[in-house]
Design an enzyme around this catalytic site. Structure first.
Site, PDB file in Angstrom:
ATOM      1  CG  MET A 248      -1.873   1.063   1.276  1.00 40.82           C
ATOM      2  SD  MET A 248      -3.118   1.057   2.615  1.00 40.82           S
ATOM      3  CE  MET A 248      -3.164  -0.571   3.245  1.00 40.82           C
ATOM      4  N   PRO A 249       1.103   1.867  -1.151  1.00 40.87           N
ATOM      5  CG  PRO A 249       1.755   2.016  -3.381  1.00 40.87           C
ATOM      6  CD  PRO A 249       0.741   1.388  -2.482  1.00 40.87           C
ATOM      7  CG  PHE A 250       0.746   5.494   3.048  1.00 34.86           C
ATOM      8  CD1 PHE A 250      -0.318   6.208   3.575  1.00 34.86           C
ATOM      9  CD2 PHE A 250       0.746   4.113   3.149  1.00 34.86           C
ATOM     10  CE1 PHE A 250      -1.362   5.549   4.205  1.00 34.86           C
ATOM     11  CE2 PHE A 250      -0.287   3.448   3.771  1.00 34.86           C
ATOM     12  CZ  PHE A 250      -1.350   4.163   4.304  1.00 34.86           C
TER      13      PHE A 250
END
Length: 60
Positions: free
Chosen positions: A1-3
């Protein structure tokens, strides 16, 4: 999950921030293969007087 966190001096409009978040999301999807639903963009508006590179206050 890229932030993705983006720190900007305050003053951008909501429309500018929406456009930036959309383009950043598209770039992350294109370059990582992550699904769009997993990408989170956080834009932090920095008030003037809160950024001190090399110990010196930086303004817009």
């Amino acid at each position: 999950m890229p932030f993705v966190r983006i720190d900007l001096f305050e003053g951008r409009t909501l429309e500018q921030k929406k456009a930036l978040a959309k383009e950043v999301t598209e770039a992350v999807v294109r370059n990582t293969g992550a699904p769009q639903s997993a990408v989170h963009v956080i834009i932090n508006d920095m008030p003037e007087g809160t950024y001190f590179p090399q110990g010196e206050m930086r303004t817009k």
